[in-house]
Motif scaffolding. Structure first.
Motif, PDB file in Angstrom:
ATOM      1  N   UNK A 103      86.189 102.373  10.613  1.00  0.00           N
ATOM      2  CA  UNK A 103      84.769 102.511  10.295  1.00  0.00           C
ATOM      3  C   UNK A 103      84.471 103.850   9.629  1.00  0.00           C
ATOM      4  N   UNK A 104      85.262 104.851   9.952  1.00  0.00           N
ATOM      5  CA  UNK A 104      85.019 106.183   9.402  1.00  0.00           C
ATOM      6  C   UNK A 104      85.679 106.386   8.043  1.00  0.00           C
ATOM      7  N   UNK A 105      86.555 105.434   7.646  1.00  0.00           N
ATOM      8  CA  UNK A 105      87.313 105.642   6.413  1.00  0.00           C
ATOM      9  C   UNK A 105      87.320 104.439   5.471  1.00  0.00           C
ATOM     10  N   UNK A 106      86.432 103.466   5.678  1.00  0.00           N
ATOM     11  CA  UNK A 106      86.477 102.242   4.875  1.00  0.00           C
ATOM     12  C   UNK A 106      85.798 102.363   3.520  1.00  0.00           C
ATOM     13  N   UNK A 107      84.775 103.223   3.394  1.00  0.00           N
ATOM     14  CA  UNK A 107      84.015 103.318   2.151  1.00  0.00           C
ATOM     15  C   UNK A 107      84.901 103.794   0.999  1.00  0.00           C
ATOM     16  N   UNK A 108      84.937 102.987  -0.056  1.00  0.00           N
ATOM     17  CA  UNK A 108      85.693 103.364  -1.245  1.00  0.00           C
ATOM     18  C   UNK A 108      87.188 103.173  -1.123  1.00  0.00           C
ATOM     19  N   UNK A 109      87.660 102.640  -0.004  1.00  0.00           N
ATOM     20  CA  UNK A 109      89.104 102.460   0.162  1.00  0.00           C
ATOM     21  C   UNK A 109      89.618 101.349  -0.743  1.00  0.00           C
ATOM     22  N   UNK A 110      90.760 101.609  -1.361  1.00  0.00           N
ATOM     23  CA  UNK A 110      91.398 100.597  -2.192  1.00  0.00           C
ATOM     24  C   UNK A 110      92.672 100.085  -1.524  1.00  0.00           C
ATOM     25  N   UNK A 111      92.883 100.469  -0.280  1.00  0.00           N
ATOM     26  CA  UNK A 111      94.078 100.059   0.442  1.00  0.00           C
ATOM     27  C   UNK A 111      93.790  98.725   1.138  1.00  0.00           C
ATOM     28  N   UNK A 112      94.140  97.636   0.481  1.00  0.00           N
ATOM     29  CA  UNK A 112      93.806  96.313   0.987  1.00  0.00           C
ATOM     30  C   UNK A 112      94.497  95.996   2.317  1.00  0.00           C
ATOM     31  N   UNK A 113      95.748  96.424   2.450  1.00  0.00           N
ATOM     32  CA  UNK A 113      96.486  96.157   3.679  1.00  0.00           C
ATOM     33  C   UNK A 113      95.865  96.918   4.848  1.00  0.00           C
ATOM     34  N   UNK A 114      95.479  98.163   4.595  1.00  0.00           N
ATOM     35  CA  UNK A 114      94.813  98.964   5.626  1.00  0.00           C
ATOM     36  C   UNK A 114      93.523  98.292   6.082  1.00  0.00           C
ATOM     37  N   UNK A 115      92.786  97.726   5.141  1.00  0.00           N
ATOM     38  CA  UNK A 115      91.507  97.107   5.486  1.00  0.00           C
ATOM     39  C   UNK A 115      91.709  95.798   6.239  1.00  0.00           C
ATOM     40  N   UNK A 116      92.770  95.071   5.921  1.00  0.00           N
ATOM     41  CA  UNK A 116      93.079  93.865   6.691  1.00  0.00           C
ATOM     42  C   UNK A 116      93.479  94.234   8.119  1.00  0.00           C
ATOM     43  N   UNK A 117      94.162  95.353   8.255  1.00  0.00           N
ATOM     44  CA  UNK A 117      94.521  95.819   9.598  1.00  0.00           C
ATOM     45  C   UNK A 117      93.252  96.162  10.382  1.00  0.00           C
TER      46      UNK A 117
END
Length: 223
Positions: free
Chosen positions: A59-73
């Motif tokens: 929640x603290x690091x999702x904005x603007x992230x392009x790491x798709x695998x990280x976001x699925x995690x």
């Protein structure tokens, strides 16, 4: 348990266990990062705590992230945390910080998308933020929006608006048509021999090549 690939009974929701890294652990999708895949067991207190910590960090690091695998995690952690503590409200409280019920609900839905769609999220061909909106609709509408995203290179903003219209009762086909787009339109490349024969038969039978292809696919997919 893996998802049934038979399109005659295609699942519109996740069928594999909550928290299991089915897509993230597949090297054919995520390459070397498959070894980094972390699963979350909603029945294991330590794993639930790991999920809570992951959700807060996500929640603290999702904005603007392009790491798709990280976001699925992060999505997997949201789903497992909810299952582990029993409700979205308790999950938000357990994660702490500025984590909201809305945030957890949205990303848990992404984790519940069928595997065929999650694979495109992991590959980066469907943005995780777009997947959030695709997850707002149900049934085959999820597939229709996802595949339209691929075919028409829709933006996240366009997908959000389409999902809202579908949630309000419009069909995906009509919502796309209003924008001059066609559901089911795609470009294919055939080997020369197949292409020549397809065109020949279509001409002899006075039908469109699309109709012959659809008929052949019906038989192949047993629709």
């Amino acid at each position: 348990m893996s998802e049934d690939p038979d399109a005659s009974d295609r699942p519109a929701d996740r069928e594999s266990p909550v928290g299991e890294p089915v897509v993230r652990a597949d090297p054919s999708v995520t390459g070397e990062r498959a070894t980094e895949a972390v699963g979350f067991d909603p029945d294991d207190p330590e794993s639930v705590q790991l999920a809570a910590d992951t959700v807060r960090s996500f929640a603290e690091n999702t904005v603007g992230s392009e790491d798709h695998v990280y976001m699925l995690r992060g999505a997997a952690a949201c789903a497992a945390l909810v299952r582990g503590v029993g409700s979205y409200k308790q999950a938000a409280e357990r994660a702490g910080g500025d984590v909201s019920v809305s945030f957890i609900r949205k990303w848990a839905r992404v984790h519940d998308l069928p595997q065929a769609i999650r694979r495109h999220v992991a590959r980066g061909t469907i943005a995780p933020t777009a997947a959030k909106h695709i997850a707002r609709v149900s049934g085959d509408d999820r597939y229709a929006l996802a595949w339209a995203t691929l075919e028409h290179d829709l933006t996240v903003r366009e997908i959000r608006r389409l999902a809202s219209e579908v949630s309000n009762g419009a069909s995906v086909e009509d919502a796309l048509a209003d924008r001059g787009l066609t559901l089911g339109e795609m470009t294919i490349t055939l080997p020369p021999d197949q292409y020549i024969e397809l065109r020949r038969r279509a001409s002899v039978e006075n039908v469109d090549p699309d109709d012959l292809l659809a008929e052949a696919l019906d038989a192949y997919l047993e629709l």
